[in-house]
Design an enzyme around this catalytic site. Sequence first.
Site, PDB file in Angstrom:
ATOM      1  N   ASP A 296       0.821  -1.214   0.000  1.00 40.19           N
ATOM      2  CA  ASP A 296       0.000   0.000   0.000  1.00 40.19           C
ATOM      3  C   ASP A 296       0.851   1.259   0.000  1.00 40.19           C
ATOM      4  O   ASP A 296       2.053   1.230   0.297  1.00 40.19           O
ATOM      5  CB  ASP A 296      -0.945   0.015   1.199  1.00 40.19           C
TER       6      ASP A 296
ATOM      7  N   GLU B 220       0.034  -1.361   5.600  1.00 40.21           N
ATOM      8  CA  GLU B 220       1.120  -0.965   6.499  1.00 40.21           C
ATOM      9  C   GLU B 220       0.994   0.499   6.892  1.00 40.21           C
ATOM     10  O   GLU B 220       1.173   0.860   8.056  1.00 40.21           O
ATOM     11  CB  GLU B 220       2.471  -1.217   5.816  1.00 40.21           C
TER      12      GLU B 220
END
Length: 368
Positions: A78, A139
């Site tokens: 991400d 994350e």
Amino acid sequence: MIHKERLTNTFLDLVRLDSPSGQEKPVADHLCALLSARGYDVHVDNAGSFFGGNSGNVIVRVPATGPGDAMAFSAHMDCVDPCIGVEPVLTDGVIRSATNTVLGGDDKAGISAILEALFHLEEDGIPHPELFLLFTVCEEAGMFGAKHLDFSRIKARDVIVLDSSGEVGTIIVRAPSKAGMTITFHGRAAHAGIEPEKGISAIQMAANAVSRMKLLRIDEETVANLGRIEGGGQTNIVADCVTLTGEARSHSNARLMAQIEHMRLCCVEAAQELGGNFDFSHEISYPAMDVPADSKLLHRALHACNDLNLTAAVKGTGGGSDANIFSGQGLSCINLGIGMSRVHTTDEFIRVDDMVKAVQLTAALMQR
């Protein structure tokens, strides 16, 4: 050999895929297709179901072709916003975003380096132990993918995370624990023009508490910040509810808890002085990471840097990463600098030559 053009194209393909936290399915699908086509054992766990994401972590097992203990290499899929519709441009060996978005090198440069290092070893027949590639989700929003990773599938005790800015050769060995805090002050509403003395202003109470708090840099290991204030309403009504949201971080658990208690006591004093009350809650978002000086994994990384003529720099950081979660699971873990610069801004960039260096270092560590 390392294929510089393939590495660059892998990175460009990845950053073009939209991947805000919790919405990493395009990247996960791309990685699954790429690695399955090469015959690797690819699995997507159900981490996303724990926080409403559209994908789980991608876990890849690579069978051993030589001796040595299993190792894991990790990067997250991400990106921070704005990361929709990234248009990367390569000019004079530097890759940037052509529009008002982040580039996404954090952490698609890490993914690209891991992939090219693996392909280099396999194609050149260089022996390596059993490898596990961990491409995590969410994350940036709080390491939720790593927190819900299916660790039963990972047989490695050493994990190398490729998720730090700084020159290749940077080795992050210390990172703080973080606690999130929510403080809600409760006062009493009253008409601000007719009978304000009957009210208790939650805004005034919050201001009183904040004015007592030590914030920002507390000491060499500890920081604290209030990032949001919400509440109140019409100006003719004494505000009866205000919520503050903040955090504290420290490399020392004792100092972290002391800072949290200090902030709570400031709220106690403000509420007592003005006659209101408050709710105070905190939650540890992730544990601290502190790699011992005699860590075998750290010394392997130092030797690899020396062999590659990279200047090694062992450092601490004020930010957290998946490495904190892996370390909290009892795994031996370090976080490597991979050359990405100005991350979390629309000025983010990375040099292709630095990506090549990251591949060389990763491949050296994969060989055991």
